[in-house]
Design a protein around this motif. Structure first.
Motif, short mmCIF file in Angstrom:
data_model
loop_
_atom_site.label_atom_id
_atom_site.label_comp_id
_atom_site.label_asym_id
_atom_site.label_seq_id
_atom_site.Cartn_x
_atom_site.Cartn_y
_atom_site.Cartn_z
N UNK A 67 -61.64 -5.31 39.21
CA UNK A 67 -61.31 -6.59 38.59
C UNK A 67 -62.53 -7.28 37.98
N UNK A 68 -63.70 -6.66 38.09
CA UNK A 68 -64.90 -7.28 37.52
C UNK A 68 -64.99 -6.96 36.03
N UNK A 103 -61.95 -14.43 44.45
CA UNK A 103 -61.93 -14.97 43.08
C UNK A 103 -61.01 -14.17 42.17
N UNK A 104 -60.90 -12.87 42.44
CA UNK A 104 -60.09 -12.02 41.56
C UNK A 104 -58.63 -12.48 41.56
N UNK A 105 -58.21 -13.16 42.64
CA UNK A 105 -56.81 -13.64 42.69
C UNK A 105 -56.55 -14.70 41.63
N UNK A 149 -54.53 -13.31 31.75
CA UNK A 149 -55.32 -12.18 31.24
C UNK A 149 -56.61 -12.60 30.53
N UNK A 150 -56.70 -13.88 30.12
CA UNK A 150 -57.90 -14.29 29.39
C UNK A 150 -59.06 -14.63 30.32
N UNK A 184 -66.01 -9.93 24.30
CA UNK A 184 -65.53 -8.95 25.27
C UNK A 184 -64.03 -8.73 25.22
N UNK A 185 -63.66 -7.50 25.15
CA UNK A 185 -62.25 -7.11 25.27
C UNK A 185 -62.23 -5.76 25.97
#
Ligand code: SAH
Ligand code: SF4
Length: 435
Positions: A78-79, A46-48, A54-55, A98-99
């Protein structure tokens, strides 16, 4: 469904296309080690989807969250967020605000039941209703009490409202969920009473529940099962082991004999009841004799089906401090032996049903045969049959022509065939509803 319900009422919409999602949420289970390994693999995939976007936020929900926080966060850069089973209420606020740094909320809350959040359903024939959360039993192998927190029941009034809403939406079968579902008690209403009240709800045709704990299976619950015509003649009754020595070390709270008596009581009250179970092989200290006792109990009870596991150490549990004494190879051998036994038992039981007639609640198209439909019998056996008239939610009388270990293969029965089968005593139908 609870998460979707909550996000939905906060302005988030669901997509089935992961590549189009702004938020990717993986719901997780920490109960067994191999489930956890699969989740880590899936997160990598999923991280791909975040590449060049970036959002996009990727998060983990559910009871693996705690583990991730304590031991995996470094390995999963990446989580973006981690929410434990009692933190879903905060999701909309966290997602909007979240940022940068990953946000993590794995606090357990002994009062959180999400009773006021209407789960988002998918229009299916079967509706799942969580009636209690957490667990207080602390079986020595099990991580659930540590990652899901204390046992608490939802108020019966809210649950009955939920079931009425499901019925109005076209749901025909309701399944009550909880780790020790029959320990349900909201202060005034116990599990048996909840079954009886649910039985009175118009539009609901079938009631099931999972997983009951053998020690909480009271005479009142058995009587309610027997007397409520909508409660299906089927029970998942996890035994874990057929050896008293192992059961004691697991701290399951019953002996093999007590379990056997419970099975007898159930079979007396609900003739023909279909039983399934969970079994762990290779628990610390399980010797050949203990294992043989498990095999003997499986042969004696003759389960319709079983979930069979090799023991894996889970952090925080009592047993994780003991030596994992059964070698992996031997665990594998024991697991194969119980799987082979169960496959043979299931296949034989299914074959005995050839020629009988069953009420099948249609769920949708059969997976492997086009033009065929699939559904479940009251005993929770999967049945497939050809039909171009029946719709999901219909109940169709099906005569079984053939059977595999997991599927009954049949055709719609005429009322006449059904009556003849009933006369021969070979049927399991109780009322005839033409489909
Ligand atoms: N609350 C249910 C079980 C929930 S966990 C009950 O008490 O019956 C589902 C199943 O996973 C358990 O019944 C058990 O067979 C299995 N399981 C739990 N922890 C395990 C572990 N550490 N190793 C292997 N199997 C395990
Ligand atoms: Fe785990 Fe079930 Fe035991 Fe609770 S009752 S500790 S959920 S195995």
């Amino acid at each position: 469904e609870t998460i979707f319900g909550h996000l939905g009422r906060n302005g988030f919409a669901r997509t089935t296309d992961p590549a189009a999602a702004d938020v990717l949420l993986l719901n997780t289970c920490a109960i067994r080690e191999n489930a956890e390994d699969r989740i880590i693999g899936r997160l990598g995939q999923l991280s791909r989807l975040k590449a060049g976007r970036p959002n996009v936020q990727l998060g983990i929900a559910g009871c693996m969250a705690q583990h991730v926080r304590d031991r995996l966060m470094d390995r999963l850069p990446f989580v973006d967020f981690v929410v434990g089973p009692d933190a879903y209420r905060r999701l909309p606020e966290l997602l909007r605000g979240a940022v940068g740094d990953p946000f993590v909320d794995v606090r357990l809350d002994r009062n959180e039941t999400y009773a006021d959040i209407a789960p988002a359903r998918d229009g299916a024939v079967r509706g799942w209703v969580t009636i209690m959360r957490g667990c207080d039993k602390f079986c020595t192998f099990c991580i659930v009490p540590y990652v899901r927190g204390r046992e608490r029941s939802l108020p019966a009034a809210a649950l009955l409202d939920q079931v009425r809403a499901l019925a109005a939406d076209g749901v025909r079968e309701v399944v009550f969920l909880g780790q020790t579902v029959n320990a349900y008690h909201d202060g005034t209403t116990d599990f048996a009473t909840l079954l009886r009240r649910t039985n009175d709800i118009e539009g609901i045709e079938r009631i099931r529940f999972t997983s009951p704990h053998p020690s909480d299976m009271t005479p009142a619950a058995i009587a309610a099962m027997a007397e409520c015509e909508k409660v299906c003649p089927q029970l998942h009754l996890p035994v874990q082991s057929g050896s008293d020595r192992v059961l004691a070390r697991m701290e399951r709270g019953y002996t093999v004999d007590a379990y056997r008596r419970l099975v007898d009581d159930l079979r007396r009250a609900i003739p023909g009841i279909a039983l399934s179970t969970d079994i762990i092989v290779g628990f610390p200290g399980e010797d050949a004799q203990d294992f043989d006792a498990t095999v003997a109990l499986m042969e004696e009870v003759g389960y319709d089906s079983a979930f069979l596991f090799q023991y894996s150490q889970r952090s925080m549990t009592k047993a994780s401090k003991w030596e994992d004494s059964v070698p992996a190879e031997e665990k594998g051998r024991r697991l194969r032996a119980v799987i082979d036994l169960q496959e043979a038992t299931s296949a034989a039981a299914q074959r005995r049903l050839i020629g009988t007639v069953h009420e099948v609640l249609v769920e949708g198209p059969a997976r492997k045969r086009s033009g065929w439909l699939a559904g479940k019998t009251p005993h929770f056996r999967t049945a497939v049959f050809p039909s171009d008239v029946a719709r999901p939610g219909d109940t169709v009388l099906v005569r079984v022509d053939d059977a595999t270990a997991h599927t009954l293969i049949g055709r719609p029965a005429t009322a006449e065939v059904a009556r003849a089968a009933a006369g021969s005593g070979a049927t399991e139908i109780r009322t005839a509803t033409p489909g």
